[in-house]
Design a protein around this motif. Structure first.
Motif, PDB file in Angstrom:
ATOM      1  N   ASP A 196       0.847  -1.199   0.000  1.00 60.70           N
ATOM      2  CA  ASP A 196       0.000   0.000   0.000  1.00 60.70           C
ATOM      3  C   ASP A 196       0.878   1.243   0.000  1.00 60.70           C
ATOM      4  OD1 ASP A 196      -2.781   1.112   2.108  1.00 60.70           O
ATOM      5  OD2 ASP A 196      -1.717   2.094   0.469  1.00 60.70           O
ATOM      6  N   PRO A 197       0.913   2.009  -1.085  1.00 62.23           N
ATOM      7  CA  PRO A 197       1.805   3.172  -1.137  1.00 62.23           C
ATOM      8  C   PRO A 197       1.502   4.210  -0.064  1.00 62.23           C
ATOM      9  CG  PRO A 197       0.322   3.137  -3.032  1.00 62.23           C
ATOM     10  CD  PRO A 197       0.162   1.831  -2.350  1.00 62.23           C
ATOM     11  N   SER A 198       0.290   4.266   0.418  1.00 64.18           N
ATOM     12  CA  SER A 198      -0.049   5.258   1.442  1.00 64.18           C
ATOM     13  C   SER A 198       0.593   4.956   2.793  1.00 64.18           C
ATOM     14  CB  SER A 198      -1.561   5.367   1.599  1.00 64.18           C
ATOM     15  OG  SER A 198      -2.087   4.201   2.210  1.00 64.18           O
ATOM     16  N   GLU A 199       1.151   3.768   2.948  1.00 66.16           N
ATOM     17  CA  GLU A 199       1.783   3.380   4.204  1.00 66.16           C
ATOM     18  C   GLU A 199       3.216   3.901   4.317  1.00 66.16           C
ATOM     19  OE1 GLU A 199       0.205   0.296   6.612  1.00 66.16           O
ATOM     20  OE2 GLU A 199      -0.772   2.206   6.213  1.00 66.16           O
ATOM     21  N   TYR A 200       3.755   4.427   3.247  1.00 66.04           N
ATOM     22  CA  TYR A 200       5.158   4.823   3.220  1.00 66.04           C
ATOM     23  C   TYR A 200       5.312   6.319   3.505  1.00 66.04           C
ATOM     24  CZ  TYR A 200       6.241   0.224   1.402  1.00 66.04           C
ATOM     25  OH  TYR A 200       6.394  -1.131   1.264  1.00 66.04           O
ATOM     26  N   ASN A 201       6.393   6.643   4.188  1.00 65.46           N
ATOM     27  CA  ASN A 201       6.618   8.017   4.634  1.00 65.46           C
ATOM     28  C   ASN A 201       7.435   8.851   3.641  1.00 65.46           C
ATOM     29  OD1 ASN A 201       6.926   6.045   7.243  1.00 65.46           O
ATOM     30  ND2 ASN A 201       5.687   7.846   7.689  1.00 65.46           N
ATOM     31  N   TYR A 202       8.372   8.202   2.965  1.00 64.70           N
ATOM     32  CA  TYR A 202       9.288   8.946   2.094  1.00 64.70           C
ATOM     33  C   TYR A 202       9.413   8.250   0.748  1.00 64.70           C
ATOM     34  CZ  TYR A 202      10.620  10.902   6.614  1.00 64.70           C
ATOM     35  OH  TYR A 202      10.590  11.491   7.845  1.00 64.70           O
ATOM     36  N   TRP A 203       9.630   9.075  -0.278  1.00 65.65           N
ATOM     37  CA  TRP A 203       9.726   8.579  -1.650  1.00 65.65           C
ATOM     38  C   TRP A 203      10.916   9.209  -2.354  1.00 65.65           C
ATOM     39  CZ3 TRP A 203       6.385   5.044  -3.848  1.00 65.65           C
ATOM     40  CH2 TRP A 203       5.266   4.695  -3.079  1.00 65.65           C
ATOM     41  N   GLY A 204      11.499   8.429  -3.274  1.00 63.98           N
ATOM     42  CA  GLY A 204      12.510   8.977  -4.150  1.00 63.98           C
ATOM     43  C   GLY A 204      11.879   9.658  -5.351  1.00 63.98           C
ATOM     44  N   GLN A 205      12.736  10.184  -6.216  1.00 63.02           N
ATOM     45  CA  GLN A 205      12.277  10.910  -7.399  1.00 63.02           C
ATOM     46  C   GLN A 205      11.974   9.989  -8.564  1.00 63.02           C
ATOM     47  OE1 GLN A 205      11.635  14.340  -7.574  1.00 63.02           O
ATOM     48  NE2 GLN A 205      11.776  13.970  -5.368  1.00 63.02           N
ATOM     49  N   GLY A 206      12.444   8.761  -8.506  1.00 67.68           N
ATOM     50  CA  GLY A 206      12.151   7.798  -9.551  1.00 67.68           C
ATOM     51  C   GLY A 206      13.254   7.682 -10.584  1.00 67.68           C
ATOM     52  N   THR A 207      13.308   6.511 -11.210  1.00 65.53           N
ATOM     53  CA  THR A 207      14.242   6.258 -12.306  1.00 65.53           C
ATOM     54  C   THR A 207      13.482   5.538 -13.417  1.00 65.53           C
ATOM     55  OG1 THR A 207      16.405   5.327 -12.897  1.00 65.53           O
ATOM     56  CG2 THR A 207      15.094   4.071 -11.313  1.00 65.53           C
ATOM     57  N   GLN A 208      13.695   5.979 -14.640  1.00 68.70           N
ATOM     58  CA  GLN A 208      12.945   5.427 -15.776  1.00 68.70           C
ATOM     59  C   GLN A 208      13.560   4.109 -16.225  1.00 68.70           C
ATOM     60  OE1 GLN A 208      10.115   6.743 -17.574  1.00 68.70           O
ATOM     61  NE2 GLN A 208      10.177   4.694 -18.482  1.00 68.70           N
ATOM     62  N   VAL A 209      12.703   3.132 -16.392  1.00 66.12           N
ATOM     63  CA  VAL A 209      13.089   1.843 -16.978  1.00 66.12           C
ATOM     64  C   VAL A 209      12.239   1.639 -18.217  1.00 66.12           C
ATOM     65  CG1 VAL A 209      13.131  -0.651 -16.660  1.00 66.12           C
ATOM     66  CG2 VAL A 209      13.805   0.857 -14.772  1.00 66.12           C
ATOM     67  N   THR A 210      12.899   1.458 -19.359  1.00 62.91           N
ATOM     68  CA  THR A 210      12.202   1.246 -20.617  1.00 62.91           C
ATOM     69  C   THR A 210      12.698  -0.035 -21.258  1.00 62.91           C
ATOM     70  OG1 THR A 210      12.006   3.643 -20.945  1.00 62.91           O
ATOM     71  CG2 THR A 210      11.635   2.226 -22.865  1.00 62.91           C
ATOM     72  N   ILE A 211      11.753  -0.908 -21.554  1.00 62.17           N
ATOM     73  CA  ILE A 211      12.075  -2.192 -22.186  1.00 62.17           C
ATOM     74  C   ILE A 211      11.517  -2.147 -23.601  1.00 62.17           C
ATOM     75  CG2 ILE A 211      12.029  -4.683 -21.943  1.00 62.17           C
ATOM     76  CD1 ILE A 211      13.086  -3.070 -19.496  1.00 62.17           C
ATOM     77  N   SER A 212      12.421  -2.191 -24.565  1.00 60.57           N
ATOM     78  CA  SER A 212      11.989  -2.082 -25.957  1.00 60.57           C
ATOM     79  C   SER A 212      13.039  -2.696 -26.862  1.00 60.57           C
ATOM     80  CB  SER A 212      11.771  -0.618 -26.339  1.00 60.57           C
ATOM     81  OG  SER A 212      11.440  -0.503 -27.709  1.00 60.57           O
ATOM     82  N   SER A 213      12.556  -3.365 -27.895  1.00 58.98           N
ATOM     83  CA  SER A 213      13.465  -3.914 -28.898  1.00 58.98           C
ATOM     84  C   SER A 213      13.678  -2.923 -30.032  1.00 58.98           C
ATOM     85  CB  SER A 213      12.929  -5.241 -29.425  1.00 58.98           C
ATOM     86  OG  SER A 213      11.621  -5.075 -29.921  1.00 58.98           O
TER      87      SER A 213
END
Length: 125
Positions: free
Chosen positions: A108-125
């Motif tokens: 449940d994401p609402s249970e977490y106190n702190y978050w990072g900014q994120g990193t993009q993962v792209t899977i493509s041929s």
């Protein structure tokens, strides 16, 4: 000030592997459950995996079970997400999160106190 910094994302072909890292600062890392979530275009942030404080308890979304592995190094304040056999549907921004609540619902994401900014993962041929 608490900071969570993700790294390791990128553009890769299907079936290859990536390892994401998230390094925390400004908190007592070993006191937090750490989670990975992902968000494809749209409003929903999807649970991927979580690991309890000591590292002894883990939880995975069904969609990644058997392909992804979460681990942590409390001495380095870092949580990892090893992603194998990547599929195009794994494409998303991946976020790490820290939650201190005892017995939190790790999916449940609402249970977490702190978050990072994120990193993009792209899977493509």
């Amino acid at each position: 000030q608490v900071q969570l910094a993700e790294s390791g994302g990128g553009l890769v072909q299907p079936e290859v592997s990536l390892r994401l890292s998230c390094t925390a600062s400004g908190l007592t890392f070993s006191s937090y459950t750490m989670g990975w979530f992902r968000q494809a275009p749209g409003p929903v942030r999807e649970f991927v995996a979580a690991i309890r404080r000591s590292g002894s308890g883990t939880n995975y979304a069904d969609s990644v079970k058997g392909r992804f592995t979460i681990s942590r190094d409390n001495a380095e304040n870092t949580v990892y997400l090893q992603m194998n056999n990547l599929k195009p549907e794994d494409t998303a921004v991946y976020y790490c999160a820290a939650g201190i609540k005892y017995g939190l619902r790790s999916s449940d994401p609402s249970e977490y106190n702190y978050w990072g900014q994120g990193t993009q993962v792209t899977i493509s041929s």
